[in-house]
Design an enzyme around this catalytic site. Structure first.
Site, PDB file in Angstrom:
ATOM      1  N   GLY A 189      37.877  40.555  36.442  1.00  0.00           N
ATOM      2  CA  GLY A 189      37.501  41.664  37.307  1.00  0.00           C
ATOM      3  C   GLY A 189      36.298  41.289  38.141  1.00  0.00           C
ATOM      4  O   GLY A 189      36.376  40.432  39.004  1.00  0.00           O
ATOM      5  N   LYS A 190      35.175  41.951  37.856  1.00  0.00           N
ATOM      6  CA  LYS A 190      33.928  41.719  38.586  1.00  0.00           C
ATOM      7  C   LYS A 190      34.131  41.910  40.079  1.00  0.00           C
ATOM      8  O   LYS A 190      33.786  41.059  40.885  1.00  0.00           O
ATOM      9  CB  LYS A 190      33.349  40.350  38.259  1.00  0.00           C
ATOM     10  CG  LYS A 190      32.953  40.215  36.810  1.00  0.00           C
ATOM     11  CD  LYS A 190      32.241  38.918  36.553  1.00  0.00           C
ATOM     12  CE  LYS A 190      31.795  38.879  35.110  1.00  0.00           C
ATOM     13  NZ  LYS A 190      30.988  37.717  34.811  1.00  0.00           N
ATOM     14  N   HIS A 191      34.710  43.059  40.422  1.00  0.00           N
ATOM     15  CA  HIS A 191      34.908  43.415  41.819  1.00  0.00           C
ATOM     16  C   HIS A 191      35.151  44.918  41.923  1.00  0.00           C
ATOM     17  O   HIS A 191      35.321  45.605  40.928  1.00  0.00           O
ATOM     18  CB  HIS A 191      36.082  42.641  42.436  1.00  0.00           C
ATOM     19  CG  HIS A 191      37.410  42.961  41.841  1.00  0.00           C
ATOM     20  ND1 HIS A 191      37.930  42.260  40.778  1.00  0.00           N
ATOM     21  CD2 HIS A 191      38.318  43.922  42.142  1.00  0.00           C
ATOM     22  CE1 HIS A 191      39.106  42.767  40.461  1.00  0.00           C
ATOM     23  NE2 HIS A 191      39.366  43.790  41.281  1.00  0.00           N
ATOM     24  N   ALA A 192      35.149  45.404  43.149  1.00  0.00           N
ATOM     25  CA  ALA A 192      35.510  46.791  43.466  1.00  0.00           C
ATOM     26  C   ALA A 192      36.518  46.727  44.607  1.00  0.00           C
ATOM     27  O   ALA A 192      36.735  45.679  45.207  1.00  0.00           O
ATOM     28  CB  ALA A 192      34.280  47.590  43.869  1.00  0.00           C
ATOM     29  N   ARG A 244      34.495  47.138  38.528  1.00  0.00           N
ATOM     30  CA  ARG A 244      35.098  47.010  37.207  1.00  0.00           C
ATOM     31  C   ARG A 244      34.937  45.607  36.678  1.00  0.00           C
ATOM     32  O   ARG A 244      35.027  44.630  37.422  1.00  0.00           O
ATOM     33  CB  ARG A 244      36.566  47.431  37.210  1.00  0.00           C
ATOM     34  CG  ARG A 244      37.605  46.432  37.688  1.00  0.00           C
ATOM     35  CD  ARG A 244      37.828  46.290  39.176  1.00  0.00           C
ATOM     36  NE  ARG A 244      37.712  47.469  39.996  1.00  0.00           N
ATOM     37  CZ  ARG A 244      38.700  48.282  40.308  1.00  0.00           C
ATOM     38  NH1 ARG A 244      39.911  48.001  39.938  1.00  0.00           N
ATOM     39  NH2 ARG A 244      38.489  49.335  41.064  1.00  0.00           N
TER      40      ARG A 244
END
Length: 132
Positions: free
Chosen positions: A47-50, A95
């Site tokens: 994840g580690k993104h929006a 997230r």
């Protein structure tokens, strides 16, 4: 916080169970894309993104993982570990996924087709956008 856990209606008898997913019915958007995440490793995060506009429902088809959801002001943790629970994540939510069980399989329903321009991959850029 633009997320919620959704109970999926389960149909079943002694033969087994079934869950039907229908866009704009029990899924709150038209489904444009479905993808799977599998062969995850417990010590690695994903994840580690929006997303700017994308809506998603994520279901743990097998196994479990933890989501850290962040709207730029508050962080909350949600565990997905049942195929009859869907995690709705709306636009503008950072997230991170972690603590995958061995064999975890996630199914993701998305409201748009893949578009790299939809992603915010830099946390500082995310924070700058939501805290204007």
């Amino acid at each position: 916080m633009n997320y919620k856990l959704i109970d999926m209606k389960v149909f079943g008898d002694e033969r087994g169970k079934l869950i039907s997913l229908e866009g704009n019915k029990n899924i709150p958007f038209e489904i444009k894309r479905v993808y799977y995440i599998f062969d995850t490793i417990p010590d690695f995060e994903r994840g580690k993104h929006a997303h700017k506009n994308l809506e998603q429902i994520i279901v743990a088809m097998d196994g479990a993982c933890q989501f850290v959801l962040d709207d730029g002001k508050t962080k909350e943790t949600v565990w997905l570990n049942r195929p009859d629970k869907g995690l709705y994540i709306g636009p503008g939510m950072w997230r991170e996924m972690r603590h995958f069980s061995y064999g975890c399989k996630l199914m993701v329903l998305a409201s748009t087709y893949y578009d790299e321009k939809e992603y915010i991959r830099d946390y500082d850029e995310f924070l700058a956008g939501v805290n204007r």
